[in-house]
Design a protein around this motif. Structure first.
Motif, PDB file in Angstrom:
ATOM      1  N   CYS A  13       0.877  -1.158   0.009  1.00  0.00           N
ATOM      2  CA  CYS A  13      -0.162  -0.067  -0.045  1.00  0.00           C
ATOM      3  C   CYS A  13       0.854   1.286  -0.167  1.00  0.00           C
ATOM      4  CB  CYS A  13      -0.765   0.080   1.119  1.00  0.00           C
ATOM      5  SG  CYS A  13      -1.730   1.441   1.639  1.00  0.00           S
ATOM      6  N   LYS A  14       0.318   2.191  -0.660  1.00  0.00           N
ATOM      7  CA  LYS A  14       1.303   3.377  -0.668  1.00  0.00           C
ATOM      8  C   LYS A  14       0.055   4.754  -0.239  1.00  0.00           C
ATOM      9  CE  LYS A  14       0.485   4.748  -5.498  1.00  0.00           C
ATOM     10  NZ  LYS A  14       1.180   5.060  -6.823  1.00  0.00           N
ATOM     11  N   LEU A  15       0.654   5.536   0.439  1.00  0.00           N
ATOM     12  CA  LEU A  15      -0.378   6.629   0.797  1.00  0.00           C
ATOM     13  C   LEU A  15      -0.807   7.517  -0.281  1.00  0.00           C
ATOM     14  CD1 LEU A  15      -1.183   7.666   3.742  1.00  0.00           C
ATOM     15  CD2 LEU A  15       0.509   9.683   3.311  1.00  0.00           C
ATOM     16  N   GLU A  16      -2.281   7.335  -0.366  1.00  0.00           N
ATOM     17  CA  GLU A  16      -3.022   8.137  -1.452  1.00  0.00           C
ATOM     18  C   GLU A  16      -3.797   9.299  -0.985  1.00  0.00           C
ATOM     19  OE1 GLU A  16      -3.033   7.062  -4.448  1.00  0.00           O
ATOM     20  OE2 GLU A  16      -2.289   5.011  -4.483  1.00  0.00           O
ATOM     21  N   LYS A  17      -3.874  10.210  -2.026  1.00  0.00           N
ATOM     22  CA  LYS A  17      -4.587  11.581  -1.602  1.00  0.00           C
ATOM     23  C   LYS A  17      -5.922  11.513  -2.502  1.00  0.00           C
ATOM     24  CE  LYS A  17      -3.995  16.563  -1.318  1.00  0.00           C
ATOM     25  NZ  LYS A  17      -2.895  17.590  -1.449  1.00  0.00           N
TER      26      LYS A  17
END
Length: 247
Positions: free
Chosen positions: A135-139
């Motif tokens: 998972c990567k941080l999404e905006k």
């Protein structure tokens, strides 16, 4: 000598053939860059909540001058009231140490931000977390509301429950019932804890998506598998502050 050579050969063969236990949840980017996220929860005195928020809004620039703020929210529903939650990003522990030293020397931050806010606060909590490797941080695409769902998993770590948990999260995401912002695994704090940060346009759209997911057999099957490893869970509905990078 021959017996010793045969013994070493057998040992090497056994090591080569031994199954390796691994989990995609426990390996990946986290081990290669030191980036982690510090979760802060402040419990503000009920009669001082407005004063606290006004002071933070006015002086948050004194704090963000030293390190990156990911998001800052007030807690609307879920648990104790008059609570704020914020996330800070650090490159590694050495970076955090440098930031703390710089803050200690920053007279303006201490006098205008720290000391006044401490007088308005009952309690503070801190937790160190990593984003899980898948998972990567999404905006989010626009302003909305956030939900922080916290799962206390059974002892054993991601090698035990990581893959079922991943499938449960993806079951919700793949069907479009809500938008995933990030999944965080606790490193310091209560262990075997995972936080999932979701975004929705509103509390009502969140409720609608929740009802739909409960009737989706794909979601139900994935969740049923994951809950075999679940101890407890709780959630909070979060309202972003105007200065929060995640809105």
């Amino acid at each position: 000598m021959l017996a010793l050579r045969r013994s070493l050969t057998k040992a090497l063969a056994a090591r080569t053939q031994a199954p390796q236990v691994c989990s995609s949840f426990a390996t990946g980017p986290r081990q290669y860059d030191g980036t982690f996220y510090e979760f802060h929860t402040y419990y503000v005195k009920p009669s001082k909540m407005n004063e606290f928020l006004e002071n933070v809004k006015k002086n948050i620039h004194l704090r963000t001058a030293h390190s990156e703020l990911v998001g800052f929210w007030t807690v609307e529903f879920g648990g104790r009231m008059n609570k704020v939650f914020h996330i800070w990003k650090y490159d590694n522990f050495a970076h955090r140490t440098e930031v703390q030293k710089a803050l200690a020397k920053d007279k303006e931050w201490r006098e205008q931000f720290l000391i006044p806010n401490l007088a308005l606060t009952d309690k503070q909590e801190s937790e160190i977390t990593y984003l899980v490797p898948w998972c990567k941080l999404e905006k989010p695409p626009k302003d909305g509301v956030y939900e922080l769902a916290t799962f206390q998993m059974k002892p054993g770590g991601p090698a035990l429950w990581g893959d079922p948990f991943k499938r449960a999260v993806h079951a919700h995401v793949n069907q479009g019932y809500t938008k995933l912002v990030g999944v965080f695994h606790a490193e310091y704090g209560i262990l075997n804890r995972v936080h999932v940060l979701w975004w929705n346009e509103s509390a009502d759209s969140r409720a609608a998506g929740r009802h739909q997911s409960h009737e989706d057999p794909r979601v139900v099957a994935a969740v049923r598998e994951s809950v075999n490893f679940l101890g407890s869970q709780q959630n909070m509905l979060l309202i972003p502050m105007s200065f929060s990078p995640l809105k």
